[in-house]
Enzyme design. Structure first.
Site, PDB file in Angstrom:
ATOM      1  N   LYS A  95       1.574  21.642 -18.140  1.00 40.00           N
ATOM      2  CA  LYS A  95       0.643  21.537 -16.336  1.00 40.00           C
ATOM      3  C   LYS A  95       0.460  23.150 -16.387  1.00 40.00           C
ATOM      4  CE  LYS A  95      -0.430  19.390 -13.183  1.00 40.00           C
ATOM      5  NZ  LYS A  95      -1.833  18.061 -13.080  1.00 40.00           N
ATOM      6  N   ASP A 152      -6.683  20.048 -11.622  1.00 34.92           N
ATOM      7  CA  ASP A 152      -6.381  19.710 -10.475  1.00 34.92           C
ATOM      8  C   ASP A 152      -6.226  20.832  -9.013  1.00 34.92           C
ATOM      9  OD1 ASP A 152      -3.183  18.126 -11.136  1.00 34.92           O
ATOM     10  OD2 ASP A 152      -2.959  19.792  -9.104  1.00 34.92           O
TER      11      ASP A 152
HETATM   12  P1  NDP Z   1      -8.202  18.669  -4.675  1.00 38.93           P
HETATM   13  O1  NDP Z   1      -7.933  20.048  -4.827  1.00 38.93           O
HETATM   14  O2  NDP Z   1      -9.448  18.425  -5.007  1.00 38.93           O
HETATM   15  O3  NDP Z   1      -7.691  17.835  -3.323  1.00 38.93           O
HETATM   16  C1  NDP Z   1      -6.293  18.470  -2.705  1.00 38.93           C
HETATM   17  C2  NDP Z   1      -6.414  16.825  -1.109  1.00 38.93           C
HETATM   18  O4  NDP Z   1      -5.261  16.991  -1.263  1.00 38.93           O
HETATM   19  C3  NDP Z   1      -7.686  17.886  -0.231  1.00 38.93           C
HETATM   20  O5  NDP Z   1      -8.059  17.266   0.649  1.00 38.93           O
HETATM   21  C4  NDP Z   1      -5.923  18.867   0.141  1.00 38.93           C
HETATM   22  O6  NDP Z   1      -6.226  19.753   1.535  1.00 38.93           O
HETATM   23  C5  NDP Z   1      -4.926  18.187   0.186  1.00 38.93           C
HETATM   24  N1  NDP Z   1      -4.265  18.621  -0.782  1.00 38.93           N
HETATM   25  C6  NDP Z   1      -2.946  19.061  -0.618  1.00 38.93           C
HETATM   26  N2  NDP Z   1      -1.863  19.462  -0.759  1.00 38.93           N
HETATM   27  C7  NDP Z   1      -1.615  19.327   0.614  1.00 38.93           C
HETATM   28  C8  NDP Z   1      -0.357  19.525   1.163  1.00 38.93           C
HETATM   29  N3  NDP Z   1       0.631  20.219   0.820  1.00 38.93           N
HETATM   30  N4  NDP Z   1      -0.620  18.353   1.835  1.00 38.93           N
HETATM   31  C9  NDP Z   1      -1.428  17.848   2.801  1.00 38.93           C
HETATM   32  N5  NDP Z   1      -2.547  17.543   2.056  1.00 38.93           N
HETATM   33  C10 NDP Z   1      -2.796  18.739   1.188  1.00 38.93           C
HETATM   34  O7  NDP Z   1      -7.018  17.919  -6.117  1.00 38.93           O
HETATM   35  P2  NDP Z   1      -7.229  16.693  -6.827  1.00 38.93           P
HETATM   36  O8  NDP Z   1      -7.902  15.355  -5.499  1.00 38.93           O
HETATM   37  O9  NDP Z   1      -7.707  16.976  -7.905  1.00 38.93           O
HETATM   38  O10 NDP Z   1      -5.563  16.217  -6.324  1.00 38.93           O
HETATM   39  C11 NDP Z   1      -5.097  15.566  -5.870  1.00 38.93           C
HETATM   40  C12 NDP Z   1      -3.528  14.937  -6.465  1.00 38.93           C
HETATM   41  O11 NDP Z   1      -4.195  14.377  -7.288  1.00 38.93           O
HETATM   42  C13 NDP Z   1      -3.164  15.656  -6.757  1.00 38.93           C
HETATM   43  O12 NDP Z   1      -1.355  15.584  -6.764  1.00 38.93           O
HETATM   44  C14 NDP Z   1      -3.064  16.504  -8.393  1.00 38.93           C
HETATM   45  O13 NDP Z   1      -2.263  16.080  -9.516  1.00 38.93           O
HETATM   46  C15 NDP Z   1      -3.174  14.227  -8.762  1.00 38.93           C
HETATM   47  N6  NDP Z   1      -4.150  14.459 -10.458  1.00 38.93           N
HETATM   48  C16 NDP Z   1      -5.162  15.176  -9.894  1.00 38.93           C
HETATM   49  C17 NDP Z   1      -5.980  14.806 -11.102  1.00 38.93           C
HETATM   50  C18 NDP Z   1      -7.393  14.849 -11.400  1.00 38.93           C
HETATM   51  O14 NDP Z   1      -7.943  14.882 -12.027  1.00 38.93           O
HETATM   52  N7  NDP Z   1      -7.908  16.146 -10.509  1.00 38.93           N
HETATM   53  C19 NDP Z   1      -5.459  13.537 -11.717  1.00 38.93           C
HETATM   54  C20 NDP Z   1      -4.232  12.938 -11.997  1.00 38.93           C
HETATM   55  C21 NDP Z   1      -4.313  13.320 -10.938  1.00 38.93           C
HETATM   56  P3  NDP Z   1      -6.361  21.078   1.773  1.00 38.93           P
HETATM   57  O15 NDP Z   1      -7.936  20.955   1.178  1.00 38.93           O
HETATM   58  O16 NDP Z   1      -6.323  20.925   2.930  1.00 38.93           O
HETATM   59  O17 NDP Z   1      -5.740  21.427   0.620  1.00 38.93           O
END
Ligand code: NDP
Length: 449
Positions: free
Chosen positions: A126, A166
């Site tokens: 990571k 991510d």
């Molecule tokens: P994005 O950046 O596309 O979206 C993240 C979302 O989560 C946004 O809506 C964001 O809101 C919200 N968010 C982020 N940090 C916080 C926080 N501290 N508190 C509340 N809301 C939060 O990321 P992804 O969708 O890619 O990833 C989301 C999760 O999925 C993560 O845990 C990631 O590790 C996991 N994941 C992702 C993969 C992928 O292929 N993308 C694969 C496997 C797991 P805001 O815009 O307000 O920050």
């Protein structure tokens, strides 16, 4: 508790006392594999637990860049190359102000197990930076990505370490990172990054893969327990890559998604979320979810005021935490149970606190654990690497069919192991047991390295 297990947990706690997220992830896995350790006393002599909890390498580096006002900003970048036991290091990059070594190590540790569950030859890693993409111009994002890659390039390669996206790193950022890598290396090495756009070597269905994969897993879990998604109410935290495509697939399976969120708050639309509008707000305008009310005036917006997200107060059959770690607390779990939730599907990594997971399982709620349920993203990244190696593109349908098969296999692996070790329906333990056994076998085969 098994003496060897106890000793290692104490050692890991002492060595990493300032890394709470990492300790949480390690304890969660180790505490559920006790039965395997009892059956394999030889694992202690081979120091399997000590080695699996220590990253092969941690790289931390300076990322200087100049913002639009001409000011010099210095961020901190990381790459934790946790394990190359079963394949090149593989795992995403996160750009978020909360990024630190503990979060990088927890994510890298989880990734080893997740990647093992896919059955594909990929190790665990990571990386990321404490850079906040929110409010930055396109030019600032590009300059940051270029500076980040100017250091990272020397540590990665298509047979060495293959980063992906991510939180805060999507298609736009991967494009800028890839462009800089190609320029520095003076060679087109398509498989060095995944999550690329289809126009320069990406895979169809990669963007959708984590969210779609989550729903394939949840569908299988419900099916094994005599349920379906048809007609169920679903709430999904987050509105990023995982959340958006989880929503899309849930709707295609006949469910009704009534709420989504971002870090500021959540929207509730009893008529069902308008996903095209969410995509417009989040993927195009990069604005706040509150903007949803601009079009749907009868929807409700609830501001987040403390660590418990208001989204978990909404009555739902199925809750899909798809935002970030520890976003579903014990308080929230209690509210969900009071409101009759039947299943949780973890799209984000470690989104449910340990005490919340224990409570949900005790109350008979089905829990689809992140390291299994969100593995569709990295599995499809491995399929992207395959296409880059054979210089060929699969169709969307071909990739999705492979993804579906992988997710069904992962669920069955979790189920079989949960039953084998006497905790049927505990897919959280099942995932840990299945992945740990694969990794321990590979470690025993490869000697002390
Ligand atoms: P994005 O950046 O596309 O979206 C993240 C979302 O989560 C946004 O809506 C964001 O809101 C919200 N968010 C982020 N940090 C916080 C926080 N501290 N508190 C509340 N809301 C939060 O990321 P992804 O969708 O890619 O990833 C989301 C999760 O999925 C993560 O845990 C990631 O590790 C996991 N994941 C992702 C993969 C992928 O292929 N993308 C694969 C496997 C797991 P805001 O815009 O307000 O920050």
């Amino acid at each position: 508790m098994n003496k060897y297990l106890n000793k290692v947990i104490e050692e890991v706690e002492a060595k990493n006392s300032h890394e709470p997220e990492f300790l949480q992830a390690v304890k969660e896995v180790l505490c559920s594999v006790e039965q395997i350790l009892e059956k394999h006393p030889e694992y202690e002599k081979a120091a399997i637990l000590e080695r699996i909890t220590e990253p092969e390498r941690i790289i931390s580096f300076r990322v200087p860049w100049v913002n639009d006002k001409g000011e010099v900003i210095v961020n901190r970048g990381y790459r934790v190359q946790f394990s190359s036991l079963i394949g090149p290091y593989k795992g995403g990059l996160r750009f978020h102000p909360s990024v630190n070594q503990s979060i990088m190590k927890f994510l890298g540790f989880e990734q080893i197990f997740k990647n093992a569950l896919t059955g594909l030859p990929i190790g665990g890693a990571k990386g990321g930076a404490d850079f906040d993409p929110k409010g930055k111009s396109d030019n600032e994002i590009m300059l940051f990505c270029q500076s980040f890659m100017t250091e990272l390039y020397r540590h990665i390669g298509q047979d060495v370490d293959v980063p992906a996206g991510d939180i805060g790193v999507g298609g736009r950022e991967i494009g800028y990172l890839f462009g800089q890598y190609r320029r520095i290396r003076n060679s087109y090495e398509g498989g060095v990054l995944t999550g690329k756009d289809i126009c320069y070597g990406g895979s169809l269905a990669r963007k959708e893969a984590t969210g779609y994969g989550l729903l394939f897993y949840v569908r299988e879990m419900l099916k094994a327990n005599g349920q379906t998604l048809q007609g169920k109410t679903v709430t999904i935290s987050g509105s990023g890559n995982v959340a958006i495509y989880a929503c899309e697939k849930a709707v295609s399976f006949g469910a009704k998604v009534v709420a989504m969120s971002d870090s500021n708050g959540c929207i509730y639309d009893k008529n069902g979320i308008d996903l095209d509008l969410i995509k417009q707000i989040k993927e195009v305008e990069r604005a706040r979810i509150k903007e949803y009310l601009r079009v749907h005036k009868d929807a409700q917006y609830m501001e987040r005021t403390d660590e418990d997200s208001p989204i978990w107060e909404i009555k739902t059959d199925i809750a899909l935490p798809c935002a970030t770690q520890n976003e579903l607390t014990l308080n929230s779990a209690k509210k969900l149970v009071q409101n009759g939730v039947i299943a949780i599907g973890e799209g984000a990594n470690m989104p449910t606190t340990q005490e919340a997971v224990d409570y949900l399982l005790e109350k008979g709620v089905l829990v689809a654990p992140a390291k299994a349920a969100n593995a569709g993203g990295v599995a499809t990244s491995a399929i992207e690497m395959t296409q880059n190696s054979i210089r060929y593109y699969y169709t969307f349908e071909e990739v999705e069919a492979k993804l579906e098969k992988i997710m069904i296999n992962i669920f069955n692996d979790c189920k079989v192991n949960a039953e084998k070790y006497g905790c049927p329906k505990n897919y959280v333990a099942g995932a840990n047991l299945a992945a740990f056994q694969k990794l321990a076998n590979a470690m025993m085969a490869q000697g002390i390295v």
